[in-house]
Design a protein around this motif. Structure first.
Motif, PDB file in Angstrom:
ATOM      1  N   GLY A 156       0.807  -1.225   0.000  1.00 40.41           N
ATOM      2  CA  GLY A 156       0.000   0.000   0.000  1.00 40.41           C
ATOM      3  C   GLY A 156       0.833   1.265   0.000  1.00 40.41           C
ATOM      4  O   GLY A 156       0.371   2.323   0.435  1.00 40.41           O
ATOM      5  N   CYS A 157       2.067   1.175  -0.487  1.00 41.51           N
ATOM      6  CA  CYS A 157       2.920   2.361  -0.590  1.00 41.51           C
ATOM      7  C   CYS A 157       2.690   3.055  -1.936  1.00 41.51           C
ATOM      8  O   CYS A 157       2.152   2.464  -2.881  1.00 41.51           O
ATOM      9  CB  CYS A 157       4.396   1.971  -0.476  1.00 41.51           C
ATOM     10  N   TYR A 158       3.103   4.313  -1.997  1.00 39.46           N
ATOM     11  CA  TYR A 158       3.156   5.042  -3.270  1.00 39.46           C
ATOM     12  C   TYR A 158       4.555   4.831  -3.823  1.00 39.46           C
ATOM     13  O   TYR A 158       5.551   5.167  -3.170  1.00 39.46           O
ATOM     14  CB  TYR A 158       2.889   6.527  -3.029  1.00 39.46           C
ATOM     15  N   VAL A 159       4.660   4.263  -5.029  1.00 43.22           N
ATOM     16  CA  VAL A 159       5.969   3.808  -5.507  1.00 43.22           C
ATOM     17  C   VAL A 159       6.337   4.430  -6.851  1.00 43.22           C
ATOM     18  O   VAL A 159       5.558   4.366  -7.811  1.00 43.22           O
ATOM     19  CB  VAL A 159       5.999   2.273  -5.653  1.00 43.22           C
ATOM     20  N   VAL A 160       7.511   5.018  -6.888  1.00 41.33           N
ATOM     21  CA  VAL A 160       8.063   5.540  -8.135  1.00 41.33           C
ATOM     22  C   VAL A 160       9.376   4.818  -8.406  1.00 41.33           C
ATOM     23  O   VAL A 160      10.179   4.607  -7.487  1.00 41.33           O
ATOM     24  CB  VAL A 160       8.312   7.063  -8.045  1.00 41.33           C
ATOM     25  N   GLY A 161       9.573   4.430  -9.660  1.00 45.80           N
ATOM     26  CA  GLY A 161      10.814   3.761 -10.034  1.00 45.80           C
ATOM     27  C   GLY A 161      11.523   4.515 -11.137  1.00 45.80           C
ATOM     28  O   GLY A 161      10.894   5.242 -11.907  1.00 45.80           O
ATOM     29  N   SER A 162      12.827   4.339 -11.210  1.00 46.16           N
ATOM     30  CA  SER A 162      13.561   4.900 -12.344  1.00 46.16           C
ATOM     31  C   SER A 162      14.329   3.793 -13.036  1.00 46.16           C
ATOM     32  O   SER A 162      14.664   2.767 -12.433  1.00 46.16           O
ATOM     33  CB  SER A 162      14.524   6.008 -11.889  1.00 46.16           C
ATOM     34  N   ALA A 163      14.569   4.012 -14.326  1.00 42.67           N
ATOM     35  CA  ALA A 163      15.327   3.053 -15.121  1.00 42.67           C
ATOM     36  C   ALA A 163      15.995   3.831 -16.247  1.00 42.67           C
ATOM     37  O   ALA A 163      15.785   5.042 -16.370  1.00 42.67           O
ATOM     38  CB  ALA A 163      14.404   1.976 -15.667  1.00 42.67           C
ATOM     39  N   GLY A 164      16.781   3.124 -17.074  1.00 38.21           N
ATOM     40  CA  GLY A 164      17.613   3.818 -18.053  1.00 38.21           C
ATOM     41  C   GLY A 164      17.130   3.775 -19.492  1.00 38.21           C
ATOM     42  O   GLY A 164      17.893   4.111 -20.390  1.00 38.21           O
ATOM     43  N   SER A 165      15.887   3.369 -19.714  1.00 41.02           N
ATOM     44  CA  SER A 165      15.355   3.431 -21.085  1.00 41.02           C
ATOM     45  C   SER A 165      13.846   3.589 -21.017  1.00 41.02           C
ATOM     46  O   SER A 165      13.219   3.241 -20.013  1.00 41.02           O
ATOM     47  CB  SER A 165      15.698   2.152 -21.863  1.00 41.02           C
ATOM     48  N   ASN A 166      13.280   4.103 -22.094  1.00 41.93           N
ATOM     49  CA  ASN A 166      11.826   4.299 -22.113  1.00 41.93           C
ATOM     50  C   ASN A 166      11.081   2.969 -22.128  1.00 41.93           C
ATOM     51  O   ASN A 166       9.982   2.865 -21.599  1.00 41.93           O
ATOM     52  CB  ASN A 166      11.431   5.175 -23.296  1.00 41.93           C
ATOM     53  N   GLU A 167      11.705   1.960 -22.732  1.00 43.88           N
ATOM     54  CA  GLU A 167      11.095   0.627 -22.725  1.00 43.88           C
ATOM     55  C   GLU A 167      10.947   0.136 -21.273  1.00 43.88           C
ATOM     56  O   GLU A 167       9.900  -0.385 -20.876  1.00 43.88           O
ATOM     57  CB  GLU A 167      12.005  -0.330 -23.516  1.00 43.88           C
ATOM     58  N   LYS A 168      11.980   0.332 -20.486  1.00 45.96           N
ATOM     59  CA  LYS A 168      11.928  -0.103 -19.081  1.00 45.96           C
ATOM     60  C   LYS A 168      10.914   0.726 -18.290  1.00 45.96           C
ATOM     61  O   LYS A 168      10.184   0.195 -17.445  1.00 45.96           O
ATOM     62  CB  LYS A 168      13.312   0.000 -18.437  1.00 45.96           C
ATOM     63  N   VAL A 169      10.894   2.019 -18.564  1.00 47.28           N
ATOM     64  CA  VAL A 169       9.945   2.889 -17.863  1.00 47.28           C
ATOM     65  C   VAL A 169       8.511   2.436 -18.173  1.00 47.28           C
ATOM     66  O   VAL A 169       7.645   2.402 -17.284  1.00 47.28           O
ATOM     67  CB  VAL A 169      10.173   4.367 -18.260  1.00 47.28           C
ATOM     68  N   HIS A 170       8.285   2.061 -19.417  1.00 50.00           N
ATOM     69  CA  HIS A 170       6.960   1.573 -19.810  1.00 50.00           C
ATOM     70  C   HIS A 170       6.598   0.307 -19.018  1.00 50.00           C
ATOM     71  O   HIS A 170       5.486   0.178 -18.494  1.00 50.00           O
ATOM     72  CB  HIS A 170       6.939   1.296 -21.313  1.00 50.00           C
ATOM     73  N   LEU A 171       7.544  -0.600 -18.906  1.00 47.62           N
ATOM     74  CA  LEU A 171       7.332  -1.820 -18.104  1.00 47.62           C
ATOM     75  C   LEU A 171       6.950  -1.476 -16.670  1.00 47.62           C
ATOM     76  O   LEU A 171       6.050  -2.078 -16.079  1.00 47.62           O
ATOM     77  CB  LEU A 171       8.628  -2.640 -18.038  1.00 47.62           C
ATOM     78  N   LEU A 172       7.667  -0.522 -16.095  1.00 47.22           N
ATOM     79  CA  LEU A 172       7.420  -0.146 -14.697  1.00 47.22           C
ATOM     80  C   LEU A 172       5.992   0.337 -14.497  1.00 47.22           C
ATOM     81  O   LEU A 172       5.345   0.014 -13.504  1.00 47.22           O
ATOM     82  CB  LEU A 172       8.407   0.947 -14.253  1.00 47.22           C
ATOM     83  N   LYS A 173       5.516   1.112 -15.477  1.00 44.00           N
ATOM     84  CA  LYS A 173       4.191   1.713 -15.315  1.00 44.00           C
ATOM     85  C   LYS A 173       3.073   0.743 -15.670  1.00 44.00           C
ATOM     86  O   LYS A 173       1.953   0.896 -15.202  1.00 44.00           O
ATOM     87  CB  LYS A 173       4.092   2.973 -16.181  1.00 44.00           C
ATOM     88  N   THR A 174       3.382  -0.245 -16.495  1.00 48.25           N
ATOM     89  CA  THR A 174       2.329  -1.164 -16.926  1.00 48.25           C
ATOM     90  C   THR A 174       2.462  -2.495 -16.189  1.00 48.25           C
ATOM     91  O   THR A 174       1.782  -2.752 -15.212  1.00 48.25           O
ATOM     92  CB  THR A 174       2.387  -1.366 -18.451  1.00 48.25           C
ATOM     93  N   LYS A 175       3.414  -3.279 -16.624  1.00 51.06           N
ATOM     94  CA  LYS A 175       3.555  -4.633 -16.085  1.00 51.06           C
ATOM     95  C   LYS A 175       3.741  -4.661 -14.563  1.00 51.06           C
ATOM     96  O   LYS A 175       3.192  -5.509 -13.867  1.00 51.06           O
ATOM     97  CB  LYS A 175       4.750  -5.285 -16.774  1.00 51.06           C
ATOM     98  N   PHE A 176       4.567  -3.721 -14.045  1.00 53.92           N
ATOM     99  CA  PHE A 176       4.873  -3.769 -12.608  1.00 53.92           C
ATOM    100  C   PHE A 176       3.954  -2.866 -11.782  1.00 53.92           C
ATOM    101  O   PHE A 176       4.029  -2.857 -10.558  1.00 53.92           O
ATOM    102  CB  PHE A 176       6.339  -3.411 -12.355  1.00 53.92           C
ATOM    103  N   GLY A 177       3.123  -2.077 -12.465  1.00 52.67           N
ATOM    104  CA  GLY A 177       2.067  -1.334 -11.771  1.00 52.67           C
ATOM    105  C   GLY A 177       2.523  -0.235 -10.825  1.00 52.67           C
ATOM    106  O   GLY A 177       1.834   0.096  -9.853  1.00 52.67           O
ATOM    107  N   LEU A 178       3.692   0.375 -11.090  1.00 54.03           N
ATOM    108  CA  LEU A 178       4.125   1.462 -10.199  1.00 54.03           C
ATOM    109  C   LEU A 178       3.273   2.710 -10.438  1.00 54.03           C
ATOM    110  O   LEU A 178       2.655   2.874 -11.485  1.00 54.03           O
ATOM    111  CB  LEU A 178       5.612   1.779 -10.426  1.00 54.03           C
ATOM    112  N   ASP A 179       3.277   3.588  -9.453  1.00 47.71           N
ATOM    113  CA  ASP A 179       2.487   4.804  -9.564  1.00 47.71           C
ATOM    114  C   ASP A 179       3.073   5.780 -10.581  1.00 47.71           C
ATOM    115  O   ASP A 179       2.350   6.526 -11.224  1.00 47.71           O
ATOM    116  CB  ASP A 179       2.378   5.467  -8.181  1.00 47.71           C
ATOM    117  N   ALA A 180       4.376   5.776 -10.699  1.00 49.89           N
ATOM    118  CA  ALA A 180       5.040   6.621 -11.695  1.00 49.89           C
ATOM    119  C   ALA A 180       6.431   6.042 -11.940  1.00 49.89           C
ATOM    120  O   ALA A 180       6.930   5.219 -11.162  1.00 49.89           O
ATOM    121  CB  ALA A 180       5.137   8.065 -11.216  1.00 49.89           C
ATOM    122  N   ALA A 181       7.034   6.450 -13.041  1.00 56.98           N
ATOM    123  CA  ALA A 181       8.375   5.978 -13.373  1.00 56.98           C
ATOM    124  C   ALA A 181       9.014   6.987 -14.314  1.00 56.98           C
ATOM    125  O   ALA A 181       8.316   7.727 -15.013  1.00 56.98           O
ATOM    126  CB  ALA A 181       8.296   4.610 -14.039  1.00 56.98           C
TER     127      ALA A 181
END
Lengths: 321, 321
Positions: A156-181
């Motif tokens: 139940g945390c608010y989670v933001v992730g960073s990564a080094g490519s837009n493909e990875k950022v897309h994964l974070l926001k979709t597949k992994f369900g983070l709040d932002a990336a």
């Protein structure tokens, strides 16, 4: 690199407690780079011409050890080689039978292996998380990061992730369900970027990167924040690690910054496997791996980690199951 | 510096809950420097021409507040001025009556005041000390350091302190009873010096200094070491704090590095006063203060902290008791 080959008999020496493995998957992990330094850390340094060793998934071909028999799937500390003969107790003690084979075996190098356990123990034990807290994960699509982000969401945390490519950022926001990336390579000012993503500040930073990233995080931390220091991948190839300037923030914000190693948290292993497998089976946790085929690709796979070439957990398939 | 003067009536406004103090001692502390920065931390920044405020010991001249009456000795947050009229609840809430007057009143700016409490809470709560552990204290003859070293000795730890003059090093080895001490200014290689004083490594580092000192400590830490980050006096006058390079040690040695502020540990205050006073009365704790006379000497006393001019806790006597 010197490739070498030798001929071995595919059986254990008579009367020994050795275990003979056919290696199926090798886990390619950033910490292996540290074993290539001359200074020893928690593990001895690799020696030139010695077979590199790391986590792997294997099938037992022959065993003199009472805990293992031919046909068992196991995970443990194996050589970067097609067959490993484990003769000393350090290696046979580290070996464990794979209980659940209803997930791909390669997942025992990640989701249900050392990186998964690192994420589980690191987040739950080191971060002292509470529902609703603000969590930032760097290298968030990596082997450990992708699981930390999802454990944090499940809490139940608010989670933001960073990564080094837009493909990875897309994964974070979709597949992994983070709040932002966000893609840190597209941010000229990391401190400002974090301020944008965390206007209220960060309660928990799961540190996989080090250096400039850590320096940008510290002024954005909240009072009583926690930094779980899991890795600093940006630093391992440097002759001298970069200087981190904002440590006085530790005082003014009462920050706890804690390094940890997964092997100090073995008491959580059973709980980790049961919980994580259940989450995965129920579709509550997703997992992405990047599998390359062939032992000869292992060195390039390791080098690739440091430029972020992998998408998800980097695995080398040595042999088909 | 602009000196200013004003005329005040030596009584509290009729019907108010204000407290009027005659200030006796001012506590000169490194953290005051941080309040001179534009960026706010846990306390608001000082404003130009505003009276500087900090810890002090005073006598109540007049009071409309039910907790205080004329003649009470108190400690609290007062102005750098001869008389302070505390009118808001923040200041009167911070004020507390001095229970024991069988020690010099000035000690309530140190041994039994905020620095003492910082040492007590920082060592006992943040360092998680165990008997027999190896403890290193920097700025070890300072207000906080001198008490940390002695608390650690009383717990049965092996304690080494560093300071910036041979006079201070002598104090550490004699008056404060540390196992060893060194003058950091005479050590061309701090990492090597610490290796010499701690061949087995450091379990606990009580950090008062920051920068290069911290960088030298980290490679000398033991597994599961703790760094209590109390202050970083070497950094407060820099435009940008120095970079600390050896943070990857946090991972390989599972180090916990924790910043803290004394006001988060109020629950320990009673225990701190009782314990510390008893130790002092029994001769188990020694205390050294450096008292200069006259309010006009306060600015120089504060500046002097940053070159280590003081020997022991720096106090300014504003008026004779």
């Amino acid at each position: 690199m010197v490739a070498s080959s030798e001929t071995i008999r595919l059986e254990v020496p008579n009367g020994s407690k050795a275990v003979l493995l056919k290696n199926l998957y090798l886990s390619i992990d950033p910490y292996l780079r540290m074993r290539m330094n001359r200074e020893e850390n928690y593990f001895p340094s690799f020696q030139p011409e010695q077979v590199i060793e790391g986590d792997g998934v294997s099938i037992v071909l022959d065993s003199g050890h009472p805990n293992f028999k031919a046909g068992d799937y196991v995970r443990g500390f194996v050589g970067w080689e097609e067959y490993s003969l484990l003769t000393n107790t350090f290696h046979t003690d580290m070996l464990s039978k794979i209980k659940y084979t209803d997930v791909p075996l390669s997942y025992y190098t990640g989701l249900l292996g050392m990186p998964g356990m690192t994420a589980y123990a690191g987040f739950h034990e080191i971060c002292s998380p509470k529902k609703g807290e603000y969590v930032y994960v760097s290298a968030a699509s990596g082997a450990v990061g992708q699981l930390v982000g999802q454990y944090a969401k499940l809490m139940g945390c608010y989670v933001v992730g960073s990564a080094g490519s837009n493909e990875k950022v897309h994964l974070l926001k979709t597949k992994f369900g983070l709040d932002a990336a966000f893609n840190y390579k597209e941010e000229p000012d990391l401190t400002a970027a974090l301020k944008r993503y965390f206007p209220e500040g960060i309660d928990i930073y799961f540190e996989n990167v080090g250096g400039e990233m850590l320096d940008a995080v510290l002024p954005n931390m909240r009072m009583n924040g926690r930094v779980a220091v899991c890795g600093m991948i940006s630093q391992y190839n440097l002759q001298k690690p970069q200087g981190v300037h904002n440590l006085p923030c530790l005082i003014t914000k009462c920050i706890r910054m804690q390094g940890f190693l997964v092997f100090q948290h073995r008491h959580l292993h059973e709980e980790f496997i049961e919980t994580t497998r259940r989450y995965f089976k129920e579709g509550k946790i997703a997992y992405v791996e990047d599998v390359v085929e062939g032992l000869h690709n292992a060195p390039a796979a390791l080098i690739g980690l440091f430029s972020g070439r992998n998408v998800g957990k980097q695995v080398v398939m040595v042999a088909h199951e």
